[in-house]
Design a protein around this motif. Structure first.
Motif, mmCIF file in Angstrom:
data_model
loop_
_atom_site.group_PDB
_atom_site.id
_atom_site.type_symbol
_atom_site.label_atom_id
_atom_site.label_comp_id
_atom_site.label_asym_id
_atom_site.label_seq_id
_atom_site.Cartn_x
_atom_site.Cartn_y
_atom_site.Cartn_z
ATOM 1 N N ALA A 293 0.840 -1.207 0.000
ATOM 2 C CA ALA A 293 0.000 0.000 0.000
ATOM 3 C C ALA A 293 0.871 1.252 0.000
ATOM 4 C CB ALA A 293 -0.922 -0.014 1.222
ATOM 5 N N ASN A 294 1.892 1.266 0.824
ATOM 6 C CA ASN A 294 2.795 2.425 0.886
ATOM 7 C C ASN A 294 3.468 2.667 -0.454
ATOM 8 O OD1 ASN A 294 2.353 3.147 3.550
ATOM 9 N ND2 ASN A 294 3.975 1.818 4.340
ATOM 10 N N GLY A 295 3.945 1.567 -1.065
ATOM 11 C CA GLY A 295 4.651 1.678 -2.334
ATOM 12 C C GLY A 295 3.742 2.253 -3.410
ATOM 13 N N LEU A 296 2.516 1.784 -3.426
ATOM 14 C CA LEU A 296 1.567 2.247 -4.445
ATOM 15 C C LEU A 296 1.280 3.733 -4.291
ATOM 16 C CD1 LEU A 296 -0.825 1.308 -6.534
ATOM 17 C CD2 LEU A 296 -2.212 1.791 -4.525
ATOM 18 N N ILE A 297 0.947 4.144 -3.091
ATOM 19 C CA ILE A 297 0.422 5.505 -2.904
ATOM 20 C C ILE A 297 1.517 6.553 -3.065
ATOM 21 C CG2 ILE A 297 0.627 5.700 -0.377
ATOM 22 C CD1 ILE A 297 -2.459 6.659 -2.482
ATOM 23 N N GLN A 298 2.775 6.111 -2.955
ATOM 24 C CA GLN A 298 3.883 7.045 -3.188
ATOM 25 C C GLN A 298 3.885 7.610 -4.596
ATOM 26 O OE1 GLN A 298 7.477 4.995 -2.253
ATOM 27 N NE2 GLN A 298 7.260 5.402 -0.044
ATOM 28 N N ASN A 299 3.186 6.958 -5.493
ATOM 29 C CA ASN A 299 3.141 7.446 -6.865
ATOM 30 C C ASN A 299 2.216 8.643 -7.050
ATOM 31 O OD1 ASN A 299 4.764 5.429 -8.605
ATOM 32 N ND2 ASN A 299 3.620 4.189 -7.139
ATOM 33 N N ASN A 300 1.518 9.018 -6.018
ATOM 34 C CA ASN A 300 0.689 10.218 -6.101
ATOM 35 C C ASN A 300 1.479 11.446 -5.656
ATOM 36 O OD1 ASN A 300 -1.595 9.063 -7.074
ATOM 37 N ND2 ASN A 300 -2.833 9.347 -5.233
ATOM 38 N N ASP A 301 1.283 12.558 -6.385
ATOM 39 C CA ASP A 301 1.852 13.826 -5.920
ATOM 40 C C ASP A 301 0.860 14.412 -4.934
ATOM 41 O OD1 ASP A 301 3.880 13.488 -7.693
ATOM 42 O OD2 ASP A 301 2.802 14.502 -9.317
ATOM 43 N N ASP A 302 1.218 15.558 -4.392
ATOM 44 C CA ASP A 302 0.228 16.307 -3.616
ATOM 45 C C ASP A 302 -0.313 15.541 -2.424
ATOM 46 O OD1 ASP A 302 0.113 18.687 -4.705
ATOM 47 O OD2 ASP A 302 -1.697 18.399 -5.912
ATOM 48 N N ARG A 303 0.541 14.809 -1.762
ATOM 49 C CA ARG A 303 0.040 14.123 -0.570
ATOM 50 C C ARG A 303 0.487 14.893 0.654
ATOM 51 N NH1 ARG A 303 2.803 9.042 0.055
ATOM 52 N NH2 ARG A 303 1.198 8.576 1.593
ATOM 53 N N LEU A 304 -0.271 14.747 1.728
ATOM 54 C CA LEU A 304 0.193 15.340 2.968
ATOM 55 C C LEU A 304 1.376 14.534 3.488
ATOM 56 C CD1 LEU A 304 -3.253 16.165 4.560
ATOM 57 C CD2 LEU A 304 -1.708 17.686 3.353
ATOM 58 N N GLY A 305 1.452 13.289 3.044
ATOM 59 C CA GLY A 305 2.654 12.499 3.288
ATOM 60 C C GLY A 305 2.697 11.809 4.636
ATOM 61 N N LYS A 306 2.722 10.511 4.598
ATOM 62 C CA LYS A 306 2.889 9.754 5.846
ATOM 63 C C LYS A 306 3.294 8.328 5.496
ATOM 64 C CE LYS A 306 -2.096 9.992 5.951
ATOM 65 N NZ LYS A 306 -2.250 9.801 4.562
ATOM 66 N N GLU A 307 3.937 7.687 6.413
ATOM 67 C CA GLU A 307 4.340 6.291 6.237
ATOM 68 C C GLU A 307 3.630 5.486 7.302
ATOM 69 O OE1 GLU A 307 6.612 4.092 4.388
ATOM 70 O OE2 GLU A 307 6.259 5.694 2.962
ATOM 71 N N LEU A 308 3.216 4.308 6.961
ATOM 72 C CA LEU A 308 2.599 3.434 7.960
ATOM 73 C C LEU A 308 3.544 2.294 8.276
ATOM 74 C CD1 LEU A 308 -1.040 2.937 6.694
ATOM 75 C CD2 LEU A 308 -0.334 4.082 8.781
ATOM 76 N N TRP A 309 3.580 1.866 9.494
ATOM 77 C CA TRP A 309 4.381 0.682 9.833
ATOM 78 C C TRP A 309 3.563 -0.221 10.732
ATOM 79 C CZ3 TRP A 309 5.464 -0.158 15.037
ATOM 80 C CH2 TRP A 309 5.229 0.933 15.900
#
Ligand code: ATP
Ligand code: MG
Length: 736
Positions: A293-309
């Motif tokens: 999920a993290n890898g996929l969503i990184q392809n979007n620009d304009d994110r507020l940005g966060k990583e999940l673990w």
């Protein structure tokens, strides 16, 4: 009272959010990080640590199901139902306010809520009344326009002036529509929100009352609020109340329905001293699922940005299955479902997710065949859908014109000038004469007892149905051809084309899907109880609609679109039909921002899985009446390859060609067909992937085969004629 139990099962960040002082807060966090859990615990905390009465709390959720679940979870936590607390959806809460204060809201006491069908009917009535051209201003588009205005909080008077005659017309219709609603005491869904907002703005005393009452307001799925919902929240909270909103910008999936992701950015500007909390630990999914999920969503620009673990371990990799076609995909899914069931997993813990409603049919049919109970959330089951019921009603009339139910349903769908008055007359004659409406109609046409225009319209309808009846007895037409003819002659496609937005397109897709279903319907003359394939098909449709759906409490496999899966979680999840043009959908290539919304939808899908995720796609898919060969979705490529394991073993159907299949990464780079290359059909000189020439159909590519020796058949995708199955011993195929 000891309130520590409310904080026990929370991490530090969650605890900070739950036990925050009475203030405005925004919890921004990824999927499965416990946002909804924080809301539930915060409510309990406010009630027990701050001794707020449930009466002074309001919680807004996205669906009624979520609202019920929230209430149950609070009760479970504190041992008592939160009496007096307002928990519901935006629409539900607005409705409640308007019922309580109908007079102040300027409504009639017995005002009626309209669903979207009622709304459309009203718009049509107005257009008739004012003689407005419904080809220039298609009624469906008018309702869409009105709803979009209301989502933005605009009345007709607020719609900006325009020199464009089309927009002027729309605005005028909106005026007439407002008047008609007012006169008849009718409210559509959008009006509930708009009116509830105005109620507060125009009644200061009432506003003060509610602002004092609701000390704290809580909102789940905040990223999907639209303009009017957000405005209403601001008003209700005012300067005296406080609010906790939780959301995830990466899960904003309702932009197409007016949701404003900017509401998240504006929140700290519009509310005082906002405490923003981010949660990063995910408790739902395994490490592999999360990494995907993290890898996929990184392809979007304009994110507020966060990583999940997560610290719950890696778990199993995601399994990727390349179905040969949609049937094979469904068959594979069912196999896994049965395996998990046999290993002790409840069916309700398994979810099958898809991008569009039409995809469910093949899976449903498999479930029915295997006698596995299932339940579909959001969206009607296939044979229950309005457009399908209409098409089936035409077919029923073609079989038996005296079927009054079918006649009532479609005599004026699409509109063909047979108005309520004419239909009333037909009913009357049928009643008086004890005959069917069809016979009444014939009587009218023969004896001219109606004005010529009405009578002509009826006559044309009779001719139309007669024509459809004739197709049933033509031996060279298959059932699929008959349905294609019926849908076309009835004008159902242009009828739905006039509907704006995704709904019309979805209906057209479903109609094409019906043609597919009919073409693939197998019937043999041994089925004695049916006089014809059409009769057998119609019965099957009724039975599927009536019985296949499990009741709510029965343990059943969960089927839903990705949109309806928001907020939910399941141990086993199937993400199906993950193919270019389907997901991301073809439409998303046209509008800026839509592709990113599709990617967020994929992120929502992946993050529903707790233990195991299967991603499936089909190399060829028969959907909406035609066969397509889409490549695997770009979203698959965007998932880190180490999280994915390809399923290579095929059971049941002997598919030797799969042995030649390179892994999906290879597949992505090549033309889809090339993966089939090279396998020779036994006892013949034809191989998979060969280019061949047919004396009539021209050139094409061999894409499938079945049988051997004299029975061997191959499927060829002809350059101009589409795909066809041919018996090799008859077809004079020349290998090029
Ligand atoms: P979504 O974005 O999908 O709506 P969410 O952020 O609302 O997800 P929840 O549904 O609240 O997440 O929580 C996900 C799962 O993790 C739930 O099963 C929840 O009970 C569990 N969970 C959350 N926090 C904790 C915790 N501190 N300890 C144990 N389990 C937790
Ligand atoms: Mg949630």
């Amino acid at each position: 009272m000891d309130v520590s139990f409310i904080l026990d099962a929370l991490n530090d960040k969650q605890r900070e959010a739950v036990a925050a002082p009475l203030q405005n807060s925004l919890v921004l966090a990824g999927a499965g990080s416990g946002k909804t859990r924080v809301l539930v615990h915060r409510i309990a905390w406010l009630m027990h640590a701050y001794e707020l009465s449930p009466y002074s709390l309001m919680a807004v959720t996205f669906t009624n199901k979520a609202a019920r679940e929230m209430q149950a979870r609070i009760e479970q936590l504190v041992g008592l139902p939160p009496q007096g607390m307002w928990v519901g959806t935006f629409h539900g809460l607005a409705h409640r306010l308007l019922r309580a204060h109908w007079r102040d809201a300027g409504l009639k006491e017995n005002f009626q809520i309209m669903d979207s069908d009622d709304q459309l009917r009203l718009v049509k009535r107005i257009m008739r009344e004012f003689n407005i051209d419904d080809t220039r201003w298609p009624p469906k588009q008018v309702t869409w326009f009105i709803n979009a205005q209301k989502d933005e909080g605009r009345r007709a008077a607020h719609v900006p002036d325009s020199h464009d005659p089309f927009s002027q017309g729309m605005r005028e219709l909106y005026y007439h529509y407002e008047e008609a609603c007012e006169r008849n005491g009718l409210l559509d869904f959008g009006e509930l929100l708009l009116r509830a907002h105005e109620l507060m703005l125009t009644n200061p005393a009432l506003l003060k009352h509610y602002q004092q009452r609701f000390v704290h307001v809580l909102v789940d799925e905040f990223q999907d609020t639209n303009t009017i919902q957000y405005a209403w929240l601001r008003v209700m909270v005012g300067d005296t109340g406080t609010i906790t909103a939780v959301g995830d910008d990466d899960q904003s999936i309702y932009g197409w329905r007016g949701a404003k992701i900017e509401n998240i950015q504006n929140f700290p500007k519009h509310f005082n001293d906002v405490k923003t909390i981010r949660l990063e630990q995910n408790y739902r999914s395994t490490g592999q699922i999360l990494k995907a999920a993290n890898g996929l969503i990184q392809n979007n620009d304009d994110r507020l940005g966060k990583e999940l673990w997560t610290d719950s371990g890696d778990g199993e990799p995601i399994s990727l299955y390349a179905g040969f076609n949609e049937q094979d995909e469904a068959r594979f899914i069912l196999e896994i479902v049965k395996k998990w069931r046999d290993d002790g997993t409840a069916l309700k813990d398994m979810a099958i997710l898809y991008r569009s409603n039409a995809q469910s049919r093949v899976i449903e049919e498999c479930l029915v065949r295997e006698q596995l109970p299932y339940r579909i959330y959001g969206g009607h089951r296939f044979y229950d859908r309005l457009e399908i019921k209409n098409a089936l009603a035409y077919a029923r009339l073609a079989v038996d014109p005296n079927d009054d139910g079918a006649m009532e349903r479609v005599i004026n769908v699409p509109p063909r000038g047979i108005g309520e008055r004419s239909i009333g007359t037909l009913r009357e004659i049928a009643r008086d004469q004890g005959c069917s409406m069809w016979q009444a109609a014939e009587h009218i046409v023969q004896h001219g007892v109606m004005p010529a225009r009405a009578s002509n319209a009826i006559k044309n309808f009779l001719l139309l149905i007669d024509g459809m009846g004739n197709t049933l007895i033509q031996p060279d037409l298959g059932l699929g051809d008959v349905f294609e003819h019926i849908i076309q002659e009835a004008g159902l496609i242009p009828h739905h084309e006039k509907e704006k937005g995704e709904k019309g397109e979805a209906r057209i897709e479903n109609l094409k899907e019906l043609v597919s279903a009919a073409s693939g319907f197998s019937w043999s003359e041994d089925d004695e109880e049916f006089s014809s394939p059409m009769m057998a098909f119609l019965d099957k449709a009724v039975l599927d609609a009536g019985e296949a759906q499990a009741d709510e409490y029965q343990d059943s496999v969960q089927l839903m679109t990705l949109h309806s899966a928001k907020g939910l979680e399941f141990p086993l999840v199937f993400l199906t039909g993950v193919e270019e043009n389907l997901f991301p959908s073809k439409m998303s290539f046209e509008e800026p921002g839509r592709l990113e919304e599709e990617r967020r939808l994929c992120y929502v899908g992946i993050t529903r899985a707790m233990e195991k995720l299967y991603i499936t796609y089909a190399e060829s898919r028969r959907l909406h009446g035609s066969e397509s060969f889409n490549s695997p979705s770009r979203f698959i490529r965007e998932i880190p390859p180490e999280c994915i394991e390809e399923v290579r073993l095929r059971s049941q159907v002997a598919r030797p060609i799969s042995m030649q299949r390179p892994n999906y990464q290879g597949t992505l780079q090549k033309q889809n067909q090339s993966v089939l290359q090279g396998y020779q059909v036994p006892d013949t000189n034809v191989s998979m992937g060969d280019r061949v020439k047919h004396p009539v159909f021209g050139e094409g590519l061999v894409i499938n085969y079945e049988g051997q020796g004299p029975q061997a058949r191959v499927q060829v995708n002809f350059d101009t004629e589409g795909t066809k199955w041919l018996v090799l011993s008859f077809a004079k195929l020349e290998v090029l």
